[in-house]
Write a protein that holds these residues in place. Structure first.
Motif, PDB file in Angstrom:
ATOM      1  N   GLN A 117       0.830  -1.209   0.000  1.00 38.12           N
ATOM      2  CA  GLN A 117       0.000   0.000   0.000  1.00 38.12           C
ATOM      3  C   GLN A 117       0.863   1.257   0.000  1.00 38.12           C
ATOM      4  N   GLN A 118       1.906   1.262   0.812  1.00 40.30           N
ATOM      5  CA  GLN A 118       2.796   2.427   0.866  1.00 40.30           C
ATOM      6  C   GLN A 118       3.538   2.604  -0.450  1.00 40.30           C
ATOM      7  N   ALA A 119       3.897   1.485  -1.098  1.00 43.26           N
ATOM      8  CA  ALA A 119       4.600   1.579  -2.383  1.00 43.26           C
ATOM      9  C   ALA A 119       3.694   2.155  -3.468  1.00 43.26           C
ATOM     10  N   LEU A 120       2.366   1.939  -3.338  1.00 45.64           N
ATOM     11  CA  LEU A 120       1.411   2.407  -4.348  1.00 45.64           C
ATOM     12  C   LEU A 120       0.848   3.786  -4.040  1.00 45.64           C
ATOM     13  N   GLU A 121       1.277   4.397  -2.954  1.00 51.41           N
ATOM     14  CA  GLU A 121       0.742   5.693  -2.543  1.00 51.41           C
ATOM     15  C   GLU A 121       0.990   6.749  -3.625  1.00 51.41           C
ATOM     16  N   GLY A 122      -0.084   7.416  -4.025  1.00 51.48           N
ATOM     17  CA  GLY A 122       0.014   8.453  -5.044  1.00 51.48           C
ATOM     18  C   GLY A 122       0.051   7.919  -6.462  1.00 51.48           C
ATOM     19  N   GLN A 123      -0.091   6.618  -6.648  1.00 47.23           N
ATOM     20  CA  GLN A 123      -0.031   6.022  -7.987  1.00 47.23           C
ATOM     21  C   GLN A 123      -1.436   5.711  -8.475  1.00 47.23           C
TER      22      GLN A 123
END
Length: 449
Positions: free
Chosen positions: A362-368
């Motif tokens: 989830q953190q890796a996908l933040e803003g994507q």
């Protein structure tokens, strides 16, 4: 082809002469020309003997040739200058064939020596066993690893270690097995794998033995270096501001070797001292939290394992992650194939791992835009079960992929950096493993035994 035609024509010619001679002899006897008939009879007998001698001579040459080849004797040579052209051509062809087979034999021997030298110089031990337990070949490495030579039969393994002999006693193949072998020279960590092979219709077992102690030592040293580097980094980040602020506050209370008097303190010095002590307190608390996380990592309890439906635990993880994903336009998918797949696990510990991997995704996908997380449980062709957690985020750089499981290593501004290392520890206690692959997508795979 030319030789066979020459012999064929020679045989046909001789047989025709014998037939003509026989007919003439019969005709002369019928006409009562007995003297000529007797002479032709002698000629008939001579031609018949010549035919038999010719055929036997050819057969003997071929028989000698094959006997020589069978015994690997390539010195046999047939004369090539004869009055009979067909025999001369046969001798020439046999000599040519002999030279060709000799050349192939020499090349085969050179190739065999080449491969044997490779096996002798190999860092892994190799030996082969037949159906009766006889060791047909053992390279020097395996004899050094087992500290026994020569190796002729698997019963000799009993003298090395009865448990080691037990692996081979049934003469059945087995998958890669880790085995600890102790002797007067110390302890060795060996991996052994026994694979069936068939050579010239004979069923053999090929055994591969590899000493992984050096690799384990190198990995252990490398892990310690990485851990110490991370610990040093974290501790220095905490201690450095404490030291700097302490020096600043100390200047208010001490000038040179003399202590300051109460009259020299103003409101500003008191406020700065209070703020500095608050920062020191915060840094101290951070350091205490860091130490507490280290204690958590070292005190992971043994898993309380039971059979749990994979679909149950995946649905639980989906519900726990769903609130965040729904609020950040991230698609979350979970699935189990087969649907009735069961895992022998500690439910709380595995939930902790999947939640940690899910939150990292989830953190890796933040803003994507169009972020997607897929959690899937399945069973491989070998019957081993697994769970994968995949996201389509920016991925992990090749430089960091080997560092992410090091305790306290983190690329985030927040967090202790023990999530993945703790997950690895839990999987190890389950007898499994965790691996990461990052290309166009990032996938963490939990493998269970």
């Amino acid at each position: 082809m030319m030789v066979s035609k020459s012999i064929y024509y020679q045989l046909v010619f001789r047989i025709i002469l014998i037939a003509v001679c026989a007919l003439l002899t019969a005709f002369l006897f019928a006409k009562e020309h007995y003297l000529l008939a007797i002479i032709l009879t002698l000629v008939f007998i001579g031609q018949t003997y010549g035919l038999i001698h010719y055929v036997n001579q050819t057969n003997r040459k071929i028989a000698y040739f094959f006997d020589a080849i069978k015994n690997e004797d390539f010195t046999l040579r047939f004369p090539e200058k004869l009055s009979i052209k067909s025999i001369e051509e046969l001798n020439h062809s046999l000599n040519m064939l002999n030279n060709m087979i000799q050349d192939i034999h020499v090349k085969k021997q050179a190739q065999e020596q080449y491969y044997q030298e490779i096996l002798r110089q190999a860092d892994i031990g190799i030996f082969t066993i037949n159906e009766k337990g006889h060791i047909l070949y053992a390279n020097p490495t395996v004899q050094n690893l087992l500290n026994y030579r020569p190796l002729n039969h698997i019963k000799q393994l009993k003298q090395i270690d009865p448990n080691l002999y037990g692996l081979f006693e049934s003469l059945k193949p087995f998958e890669s097995t880790l085995y600890s072998l102790g002797n007067e020279r110390g302890k060795k960590e060996l991996t052994l794998k026994c694979t069936p092979i068939s050579i010239e219709g004979k069923q053999l077992l090929l055994v591969i033995v590899h000493d992984i102690q050096k690799e384990l030592d190198d990995k252990e040293t490398d892990s310690w270096v990485k851990l110490i580097r991370v610990l040093t980094h974290e501790i220095m980040n905490t201690i450095t501001p404490i030291t700097s602020i302490s020096e600043s506050i100390l200047k208010y209370f001490k000038k040179g070797n003399q202590l300051s008097t109460p009259e020299e303190f103003g409101e500003l010095q008191i406020k700065n001292s209070a703020k500095g002590l608050e920062v020191i307190k915060e840094q101290g608390n951070d350091l205490m939290s860091f130490v507490q996380s280290y204690r958590t990592f070292l005190s992971v309890p043994d898993p309380d394992r039971e059979l749990i439906p994979a679909s149950k635990i995946l649905e639980k993880v989906r519900l726990l992650l769903q609130e965040y994903t729904n609020g950040h336009n991230i698609i979350l998918e979970v699935s189990s194939d087969p649907e009735d797949l069961e895992l022998y696990i500690d439910e709380k510990q595995l939930t902790q791992i999947l939640l940690n991997l899910g939150k990292n995704a989830q953190q890796a996908l933040e803003g994507q835009d169009e972020g997607k997380i897929i959690i899937k449980a399945g069973e491989g062709p070998d019957g081993k079960k697994y769970i994968t957690v995949t996201d389509n985020g920016p991925g992990i750089s090749p430089e960091l992929i080997d560092e992410i499981f090091v305790p306290f290593f983190t690329t985030k501004n927040t967090g202790t950096g023990i999530g993945l290392s703790l997950s690895k520890q839990i999987m190890r206690l389950h007898g499994g493993s965790i691996r990461a692959v990052s290309n166009e997508t990032t996938t963490f795979t939990l493998n269970f035994q």
